[in-house]
Structures are given as structure tokens and as C-alpha cells.
Write a protein that holds these residues in place. Structure first.
Motif, PDB file in Angstrom:
ATOM      1  N   GLN A   1       0.812  -1.208   0.000  1.00 19.06           N
ATOM      2  CA  GLN A   1       0.000   0.000   0.000  1.00 19.06           C
ATOM      3  C   GLN A   1       0.849   1.264   0.000  1.00 19.06           C
ATOM      4  O   GLN A   1       0.426   2.301  -0.517  1.00 19.06           O
ATOM      5  CB  GLN A   1      -0.933   0.010   1.207  1.00 19.06           C
ATOM      6  CG  GLN A   1      -1.979  -1.081   1.181  1.00 19.06           C
ATOM      7  CD  GLN A   1      -2.850  -1.073   2.425  1.00 19.06           C
ATOM      8  OE1 GLN A   1      -2.730  -0.213   3.279  1.00 19.06           O
ATOM      9  NE2 GLN A   1      -3.747  -2.037   2.527  1.00 19.06           N
ATOM     10  N   LYS A   2       2.042   1.183   0.589  1.00 19.65           N
ATOM     11  CA  LYS A   2       2.889   2.365   0.719  1.00 19.65           C
ATOM     12  C   LYS A   2       4.050   2.381  -0.275  1.00 19.65           C
ATOM     13  O   LYS A   2       4.982   3.159  -0.107  1.00 19.65           O
ATOM     14  CB  LYS A   2       3.451   2.431   2.145  1.00 19.65           C
ATOM     15  CG  LYS A   2       2.389   2.539   3.233  1.00 19.65           C
ATOM     16  CD  LYS A   2       1.606   3.835   3.112  1.00 19.65           C
ATOM     17  CE  LYS A   2       0.582   3.966   4.229  1.00 19.65           C
ATOM     18  NZ  LYS A   2      -0.179   5.226   4.139  1.00 19.65           N
TER      19      LYS A   2
ATOM     20  N   GLY B   1       4.292   3.558  -3.184  1.00 22.79           N
ATOM     21  CA  GLY B   1       4.468   4.845  -3.834  1.00 22.79           C
ATOM     22  C   GLY B   1       5.277   5.819  -3.022  1.00 22.79           C
ATOM     23  O   GLY B   1       5.911   6.735  -3.569  1.00 22.79           O
ATOM     24  N   SER B   2       5.308   5.631  -1.696  1.00 21.78           N
ATOM     25  CA  SER B   2       6.074   6.517  -0.822  1.00 21.78           C
ATOM     26  C   SER B   2       7.480   6.003  -0.561  1.00 21.78           C
ATOM     27  O   SER B   2       8.398   6.795  -0.336  1.00 21.78           O
ATOM     28  CB  SER B   2       5.333   6.678   0.514  1.00 21.78           C
ATOM     29  OG  SER B   2       4.034   7.187   0.317  1.00 21.78           O
TER      30      SER B   2
ATOM     31  N   SER C   1      -1.992   4.225  -6.331  1.00 21.09           N
ATOM     32  CA  SER C   1      -2.501   4.885  -5.136  1.00 21.09           C
ATOM     33  C   SER C   1      -3.919   5.411  -5.408  1.00 21.09           C
ATOM     34  O   SER C   1      -4.086   6.399  -6.131  1.00 21.09           O
ATOM     35  CB  SER C   1      -1.589   6.045  -4.730  1.00 21.09           C
ATOM     36  OG  SER C   1      -2.040   6.656  -3.546  1.00 21.09           O
ATOM     37  N   PRO C   2      -4.944   4.726  -4.880  1.00 22.72           N
ATOM     38  CA  PRO C   2      -4.865   3.514  -4.058  1.00 22.72           C
ATOM     39  C   PRO C   2      -4.546   2.296  -4.913  1.00 22.72           C
ATOM     40  O   PRO C   2      -4.849   2.268  -6.104  1.00 22.72           O
ATOM     41  CB  PRO C   2      -6.266   3.414  -3.454  1.00 22.72           C
ATOM     42  CG  PRO C   2      -7.151   4.072  -4.465  1.00 22.72           C
ATOM     43  CD  PRO C   2      -6.338   5.185  -5.057  1.00 22.72           C
TER      44      PRO C   2
END
Length: 290
Positions: A18-19, A21-22, A97-98
Motif C-alpha cells: 500500500q505504501k 508509492g512513498s 494509489s490507491p
């Protein structure tokens, strides 16, 4: 224990997916996200099997499942786990994202595993709770409540809404769902003595103290010799005597300390264990004198 360990790895993989992209550079974020989505499905398959075995076995310790059935379930789960990390479970991502994975033909195999084993687990829990009495009934009730709520919400948000309706708005709540299970289970352990964790706690206390005693004794002997005679790095007669004295002290004190710690943990944490043969012998003597 297996269910907890697998759930932790599954949560970790889901969180990273989920993260992504960060955490990763944009050109590679989607690739990493897809990898961790597949890893999450890999652990999800094992999680489902672990859940079923827990429900089927509880409150017993040994697995009572038929050997052929167990072998088939293990083999099928391993097969699904292999498919999960291949491009056949999820072929790609629609959005990062999402995160919105694209289901592949292998998702049907996972669906069969999830529906059959989770459904069987719920059926067994309801059946066992209905026929149980006393404390066991309370334990099964809270275990059933936690499992049904948690895995019901996971199935709804992570699979049904995602695959059937392409709705991924609730996937980020996955860690919250597992907290529901852990919270209810923790309450049942404290209030209704769900699972016998006495052995785990006692071994943790005893062996942690024994490790501390061993390291402390060895360090103390080395410190005394270093303070009295000066520190040297070379292996010589003095360092040999240091190690020898430390080993002797540890050998002398290890067994008595272990016995004392075991008795102390039994006395202050739990009811002390008993020897069935001694109890049977004493009972026979009392009955003979009656």
C-alpha cells in the motif's frame, strides 16, 4: 503460534504494498507494489490453512485431522502459494494509489481455498460453541467472535468488493481488522484463560534469567581478574584460569538456580505442577487407610 507469525508477515507485505508509492522511486514503485501484493497473497493462503487447523484442533493440542485430508490440504495450499507469487494470481496493477491489482485466472484457486477453509472454520466454531459448556463455551465464543468479525471484514473489503465491484477504498483498513481479532483474543486469554500460555511464560522467565546469570557470572569473573591483574588480549595462563573459574561457577549454580526459578514461577505466577504418579500413589494410600 503459526497463525500469529503468518499474520504478521501478511500484514507487513500488505502495508508495504500500500505504501510502495512513498517508499520506492516512481519508475519502480508499481513493480515493487505488485511484488508485495503477491507476497501478501502468498502468506494469506498459509494464514487460511493455519486458521482452519487451529479451529479444527482447539481445544486439543495434537492435530486430529485425517492424515490424507491433512496432506491434501497442505499440498493444495502450497500449490496456491506458488500460484500467488506468479503472474497468474494478479497480472498487474490498474492504479498504484490507491493500489488496485488486476486479478488473473489463479485468483479462482485462492477463492476455493478461502471459501472452503474459512467457511469450514466458521461452521466448526459455531458447532463447537453450541455443544461446549462452562469455561470452554466462553473461550470458543470469543474465539469465534474474533475470527468471524476479522476474516469476514477481510473477505468483504479485500476480495469481494475488490474483485467483484472493483472497490478498493477499504483495503487500508486491513490492519485494523486484525487488531479486532488480537484484541478479542487477548481479552479471552486474560478473562477466560484461552490457550494455555503458562509454559511459554515460565520458559521465558526461567531461560531469560538463566541467560542473564550465565552472562553476568562470566562478565563478573573477567572484570574481577582484569581489575586485579590488568587486562590482556592474548590467550595465556591467566585468561585460561578466568574462563575456567567462570565455567565452574556457572556449572555449580546453573541447576540450583533453574530449579529455584521454576518453583518461583509456579508459586507466584501459576499453580505448581504435580506428578500424576505421586498423586495416584497418595490417593491409593488414603483409600487403603479408609
Amino acid at each position: 503460534a503459526l497463525l500469529i507469525i503468518v499474520t504478521v508477515f501478511w500484514l507487513f507485505a500488505t502495508f508495504i504494498a500500500q505504501k510502495s508509492g512513498s517508499y520506492f522511486e516512481i519508475p519502480y514503485a508499481a513493480d515493487y507494489a505488485l511484488i508485495f501484493v503477491r507476497i501478501a497473497m502468498f502468506f494469506a493462503a498459509l494464514q487460511i490453512l493455519s486458521l482452519f487447523l487451529l479451529v479444527h484442533t482447539f481445544p486439543n493440542v495434537a492435530i486430529k485431522l485425517n492424515r490424507r485430508v491433512l496432506n491434501f490440504l497442505v499440498a493444495y495450499t502450497l500449490f496456491v502459494m506458488g500460484v500467488a507469487i506468479s503472474p497468474y494470481m494478479f497480472t498487474g496493477l490498474k492504479t498504484l494509489s490507491p493500489i488496485d491489482p488486476i486479478p488473473g485466472p489463479g485468483i479462482g484457486l485462492f477463492g476455493v481455498l478461502a471459501l472452503s477453509l474459512v467457511g469450514s472454520s466458521v461452521f466448526l466454531l459455531v458447532k463447537k460453541t453450541k455443544h461446549a459448556v462452562g469455561v470452554l463455551r466462553q473461550q470458543l465464543f470469543y474465539l469465534s467472535l474474533g475470527i468471524i468479525i476479522t476474516f469476514g471484514l477481510i473477505a468483504l473489503s479485500n476480495f469481494l468488493l475488490l474483485i467483484l465491484f472493483q472497490n478498493n477504498k477499504f483495503i487500508f483498513l486491513t490492519p485494523v481488522y486484525t487488531l479486532i481479532l488480537f484484541g478479542i483474543t487477548s481479552y479471552a486469554i486474560v478473562a477466560h484463560h484461552l490457550f494455555d500460555i503458562r509454559l511459554i511464560i515460565r520458559r521465558t522467565v526461567v531461560y531469560s534469567a538463566m541467560l542473564g546469570f550465565t552472562l553476568g557470572t562470566y562478565s563478573l569473573v573477567i572484570f574481577i581478574f582484569a581489575a586485579a591483574f590488568g587486562g590482556e588480549n592474548a590467550f595465556n595462563t591467566k585468561t585460561f584460569f578466568e574462563n575456567a573459574i567462570a565455567a565452574i561457577l556457572i556449572a555449580i549454580g546453573f541447576q540450583p538456580l533453574q530449579k529455584w526459578l521454576t518453583q518461583a514461577t509456579d508459586k507466584y505466577l501459576f499453580k505448581a505442577e504435580y506428578n500424576p504418579q505421586e498423586v495416584q500413589s497418595e490417593l491409593s494410600q488414603q483409600l487403603g487407610q479408609a
